[in-house]
Write a protein that holds these residues in place. Sequence first.
Motif, PDB file in Angstrom:
ATOM      1  N   HIS A 180     -44.056   3.850  -8.084  1.00 33.54           N
ATOM      2  CA  HIS A 180     -44.473   2.465  -7.921  1.00 33.54           C
ATOM      3  C   HIS A 180     -44.758   2.247  -6.444  1.00 33.54           C
ATOM      4  CE1 HIS A 180     -40.166   2.319  -7.066  1.00 33.54           C
ATOM      5  NE2 HIS A 180     -40.237   1.086  -6.633  1.00 33.54           N
TER       6      HIS A 180
ATOM      7  N   HIS B 105     -43.682   0.148  -3.865  1.00 39.75           N
ATOM      8  CA  HIS B 105     -42.849  -0.598  -2.931  1.00 39.75           C
ATOM      9  C   HIS B 105     -42.801   0.175  -1.626  1.00 39.75           C
ATOM     10  CE1 HIS B 105     -40.447  -3.032  -6.179  1.00 39.75           C
ATOM     11  NE2 HIS B 105     -41.579  -3.612  -5.836  1.00 39.75           N
TER      12      HIS B 105
ATOM     13  N   ASP C 169     -40.648   1.443   0.299  1.00 40.67           N
ATOM     14  CA  ASP C 169     -39.798   2.626   0.493  1.00 40.67           C
ATOM     15  C   ASP C 169     -40.264   3.816  -0.357  1.00 40.67           C
ATOM     16  OD1 ASP C 169     -39.007   0.972  -1.657  1.00 40.67           O
ATOM     17  OD2 ASP C 169     -37.012   1.859  -1.716  1.00 40.67           O
ATOM     18  N   HIS C 170     -41.288   3.605  -1.181  1.00 44.94           N
ATOM     19  CA  HIS C 170     -41.838   4.696  -1.999  1.00 44.94           C
ATOM     20  C   HIS C 170     -43.245   5.096  -1.581  1.00 44.94           C
ATOM     21  CE1 HIS C 170     -38.667   4.706  -5.209  1.00 44.94           C
ATOM     22  NE2 HIS C 170     -38.398   3.591  -4.565  1.00 44.94           N
TER      23      HIS C 170
ATOM     24  N   HIS D  20     -37.770  -3.632 -12.391  1.00 39.99           N
ATOM     25  CA  HIS D  20     -37.695  -3.669 -10.925  1.00 39.99           C
ATOM     26  C   HIS D  20     -39.086  -3.915 -10.326  1.00 39.99           C
ATOM     27  CE1 HIS D  20     -36.963  -2.204  -6.841  1.00 39.99           C
ATOM     28  NE2 HIS D  20     -37.919  -1.320  -7.023  1.00 39.99           N
TER      29      HIS D  20
ATOM     30  N   ASP E  97     -37.144   3.715  -9.440  1.00 36.84           N
ATOM     31  CA  ASP E  97     -36.088   2.717  -9.291  1.00 36.84           C
ATOM     32  C   ASP E  97     -35.758   2.029 -10.613  1.00 36.84           C
ATOM     33  OD1 ASP E  97     -35.995   3.383  -6.669  1.00 36.84           O
ATOM     34  OD2 ASP E  97     -36.984   1.583  -5.918  1.00 36.84           O
TER      35      ASP E  97
END
Length: 304
Positions: free
Chosen positions: A62, A64, A66-67, A139, A158
């Motif tokens: 996904h 976000h 941090d990814h 999420h 996540d």
Amino acid sequence: MKLPESIQVIERGWLSSNNVVLHARTGAVVVDSGYGAHVPQTLALLERVLAGKKLARLVNTHCHSDHMGGNAAIQAKYGCRTSIPEGEAPLIDRWDEQALILAIADQRAERFRYDDTFRDGDTLRMGGYDWRVIAAPGHDTHAVMFHSPEARVLISGDAFWENGFGVVFPQLFGRDTALAETRATLEAIGRLDVDVVIPGHGRPFGDAGAALERAFYRLEGYEEDITRLARHCAKVMLSFALLEKRSMPLAELPAYVARVPILAELNSRYLRMTPAAMAEWLLNDLERAGAAHRNDGTLYATGN
Ligand SMILES: [Zn+2]
């Protein structure tokens, strides 16, 4: 609990997601790229794990921060094909800072391009195995997981962790289906044959059944009382910001919680405290959880 040799997990600290490297003769694939502030570390770790072999493809569970935060840097270095979940594509096209939870949460990511998308039901070849793409809303509405029935491995992002799942945002920005989606995703995981789960954060784990029980228990707590979720969400958002900044002057915290849109909206909708009271509550709670400590007018992240 043993992973096939072609699958290597680079387990990261909390600001960055894990990077999963799947080796194959036709070229390696890496799943998720970590947070932008960690790019030099991500590139160094990848270089070591690839050991001179070709990185053919970068894939995201996904989008976000941090990814996907290392996407641009990995593309620049390896010129690899980049594939993202179909639902994320319009957000990436217009670089939607709200839907991508960037500026509204005081998070950042460098803009990147993608070559193609995949969706629920597709099959991706990675590390010599076929991986089925499974929608994993909750999420993140557009998130996916990758499941290999042959390897009996689930790359869950996540959507599912050893202790719970990535923070679910309560009814913000007009979206009120997140908890129902989370439940459906956990139920879908329960129907898969899985020996090892590779989560987006934390170590790979076996006994998915016990982890699912913990996840459902947590979810029920939020379903019973949505303010629990709002409080959890506020704590996660501040912890993440603090991990990036490492420290914050205590005196600035009330203004910070009033200024960062996601914190301000959680407060006005669910918590209804003055900014000073919200700052004090967050402070006490993060300290009690061992995530932060204060000293001499400054709040420090502990990295826990
Ligand atoms: Zn996430």
